[in-house]
Design a protein around this motif. Structure first.
Motif, PDB file in Angstrom:
ATOM      1  N   ARG A  75       0.815  -1.210   0.000  1.00 20.46           N
ATOM      2  CA  ARG A  75       0.000   0.000   0.000  1.00 20.46           C
ATOM      3  C   ARG A  75       0.851   1.264   0.000  1.00 20.46           C
ATOM      4  NH1 ARG A  75      -4.989  -1.030  -0.138  1.00 20.46           N
ATOM      5  NH2 ARG A  75      -5.841  -3.010   0.607  1.00 20.46           N
ATOM      6  N   LYS A  76       0.309   2.276  -0.642  1.00 20.42           N
ATOM      7  CA  LYS A  76       0.972   3.571  -0.762  1.00 20.42           C
ATOM      8  C   LYS A  76       1.115   4.233   0.603  1.00 20.42           C
ATOM      9  CE  LYS A  76       0.072   8.175  -2.676  1.00 20.42           C
ATOM     10  NZ  LYS A  76       1.461   8.469  -3.135  1.00 20.42           N
ATOM     11  N   GLU A  77       2.271   4.847   0.835  1.00 22.59           N
ATOM     12  CA  GLU A  77       2.486   5.629   2.046  1.00 22.59           C
ATOM     13  C   GLU A  77       2.160   7.089   1.734  1.00 22.59           C
ATOM     14  OE1 GLU A  77       6.319   5.110   3.723  1.00 22.59           O
ATOM     15  OE2 GLU A  77       6.131   2.927   3.916  1.00 22.59           O
ATOM     16  N   PHE A  78       1.273   7.662   2.516  1.00 24.94           N
ATOM     17  CA  PHE A  78       0.802   9.033   2.266  1.00 24.94           C
ATOM     18  C   PHE A  78       1.596  10.042   3.084  1.00 24.94           C
ATOM     19  CE2 PHE A  78      -2.776   6.302   1.195  1.00 24.94           C
ATOM     20  CZ  PHE A  78      -3.204   6.834  -0.008  1.00 24.94           C
ATOM     21  N   GLU A  82      -1.373  14.734   2.626  1.00 23.14           N
ATOM     22  CA  GLU A  82      -2.351  13.832   2.035  1.00 23.14           C
ATOM     23  C   GLU A  82      -3.242  13.223   3.103  1.00 23.14           C
ATOM     24  OE1 GLU A  82      -0.119  12.119  -1.961  1.00 23.14           O
ATOM     25  OE2 GLU A  82       0.481  11.355   0.009  1.00 23.14           O
ATOM     26  N   ILE A  83      -2.656  12.864   4.213  1.00 23.95           N
ATOM     27  CA  ILE A  83      -3.435  12.278   5.307  1.00 23.95           C
ATOM     28  C   ILE A  83      -4.477  13.272   5.805  1.00 23.95           C
ATOM     29  CG2 ILE A  83      -3.308  11.451   7.696  1.00 23.95           C
ATOM     30  CD1 ILE A  83      -0.563  10.260   6.978  1.00 23.95           C
ATOM     31  N   LEU A  86      -7.276  13.928   2.667  1.00 17.17           N
ATOM     32  CA  LEU A  86      -7.995  12.828   2.034  1.00 17.17           C
ATOM     33  C   LEU A  86      -8.827  12.066   3.053  1.00 17.17           C
ATOM     34  CD1 LEU A  86      -5.137  11.371  -0.216  1.00 17.17           C
ATOM     35  CD2 LEU A  86      -7.115  12.707  -0.997  1.00 17.17           C
ATOM     36  N   GLU A  90     -10.938   7.659   0.232  1.00 11.74           N
ATOM     37  CA  GLU A  90     -10.087   8.142  -0.858  1.00 11.74           C
ATOM     38  C   GLU A  90      -8.685   7.538  -0.767  1.00 11.74           C
ATOM     39  OE1 GLU A  90     -11.962  12.567  -1.777  1.00 11.74           O
ATOM     40  OE2 GLU A  90     -10.550  12.293  -0.112  1.00 11.74           O
ATOM     41  N   LYS A  91      -8.155   7.484   0.433  1.00  6.79           N
ATOM     42  CA  LYS A  91      -6.819   6.893   0.609  1.00  6.79           C
ATOM     43  C   LYS A  91      -6.830   5.413   0.238  1.00  6.79           C
ATOM     44  CE  LYS A  91      -6.386   8.453   4.838  1.00  6.79           C
ATOM     45  NZ  LYS A  91      -5.847   8.685   6.207  1.00  6.79           N
ATOM     46  N   TRP A  92      -7.897   4.731   0.595  1.00  5.61           N
ATOM     47  CA  TRP A  92      -7.978   3.311   0.272  1.00  5.61           C
ATOM     48  C   TRP A  92      -8.010   3.117  -1.243  1.00  5.61           C
ATOM     49  CZ3 TRP A  92     -11.982   0.741  -2.302  1.00  5.61           C
ATOM     50  CH2 TRP A  92     -11.810  -0.656  -2.389  1.00  5.61           C
ATOM     51  N   ILE A  94      -6.983   5.191  -3.667  1.00  5.07           N
ATOM     52  CA  ILE A  94      -5.689   5.584  -4.264  1.00  5.07           C
ATOM     53  C   ILE A  94      -4.653   4.501  -4.032  1.00  5.07           C
ATOM     54  CG2 ILE A  94      -3.767   7.217  -4.084  1.00  5.07           C
ATOM     55  CD1 ILE A  94      -5.874   9.392  -3.448  1.00  5.07           C
ATOM     56  N   SER A  95      -4.670   3.941  -2.835  1.00  5.73           N
ATOM     57  CA  SER A  95      -3.722   2.883  -2.486  1.00  5.73           C
ATOM     58  C   SER A  95      -3.943   1.638  -3.339  1.00  5.73           C
ATOM     59  CB  SER A  95      -3.867   2.545  -1.001  1.00  5.73           C
ATOM     60  OG  SER A  95      -2.953   1.534  -0.639  1.00  5.73           O
TER      61      SER A  95
END
Length: 211
Positions: A75-78, A82-83, A86, A90-92, A94-95
């Protein structure tokens, strides 16, 4: 003293013997070169067929990995910004998109190696090698299409989707392989890859895929 005519016949006989020996040597040489070339091509075909079988197994495993649910370590590290800006949904999304795009890049490299192995064997045996692997190729393409369909859905910002949305779960059910790999696409991949290998048995000097 030998009669001159006898000497001439002996000389002619010697010349004929030398000429005959030269012709025989030439014929044996040509036969030897042809045999050597045939043996060399046979070894090259065997090596190329063996490499294609190996690459077909590896790309099949890669297609299965491509379809698995995303693991935490992928998974992408924000960033902090961004944290803050978002939502969790949205984070899920994008990840998920980022991880599957990375998998597609990795799978593309494996697919290139498989395609190169097919081309190497085609150079030696002709285009029929492609026919045996066409169903397998179609199933590989289907795996990519299912991943792309999932990514397209995740990128639809107008749909207001979240992790447990029915639309998300429906597409995931088509994408993810079963734990026992008994889902339709996994079975189709395995069966079509096996059919491709069966078409290569004569080049592998085997009568069965089991040895």
């Amino acid at each position: 003293m030998l009669d001159p005519d006898v000497k001439d016949w002996i000389s002619i006989g010697k010349d004929l013997a030398v000429a005959t020996a030269a012709v025989v040597t030439m014929i044996l040489g040509i036969y030897g070169v042809r045999t050597w070339k045939r043996d060399l091509v046979g070894k090259e075909v065997y090596s190329a067929a063996r490499a294609l079988v190996k690459e077909s197994h590896l790309v099949s495993k890669g297609a299965r990995k491509l379809r698995y649910p995303i693991r935490d370590h992928e998974r992408k590290e924000f960033s902090e910004d961004e944290i803050k800006n978002l939502t969790g949904g949205e984070k899920w999304r994008i990840s998920e998109i980022s991880a599957y795009e990375m998998r597609k890049v990795e799978f593309s490299r494996r697919l290139d190696q498989y395609d190169q192995a097919k081309l190497d064997l085609r150079v030696l045996t002709g285009s029929r090698v492609y026919e045996g692997f066409l169903p397998f190729d179609r199933n590989l393409t289907e795996c990519i299409c299912r991943v792309n369909s999932y990514i397209d859905l995740l990128q639809d910002n107008s749909a207001g989707l979240y992790e447990e949305s029915p639309e998300i779960l429906a597409v995931q059910s088509l994408l993810y392989p079963s734990d026992n790999l008994d889902d339709e696409i996994s079975q189709n991949l395995a069966d079509s890859r096996e059919s491709g290998e069966l078409a290569l048995l004569r080049y592998l000097h085997r009568s069965s895929i089991y040895g």
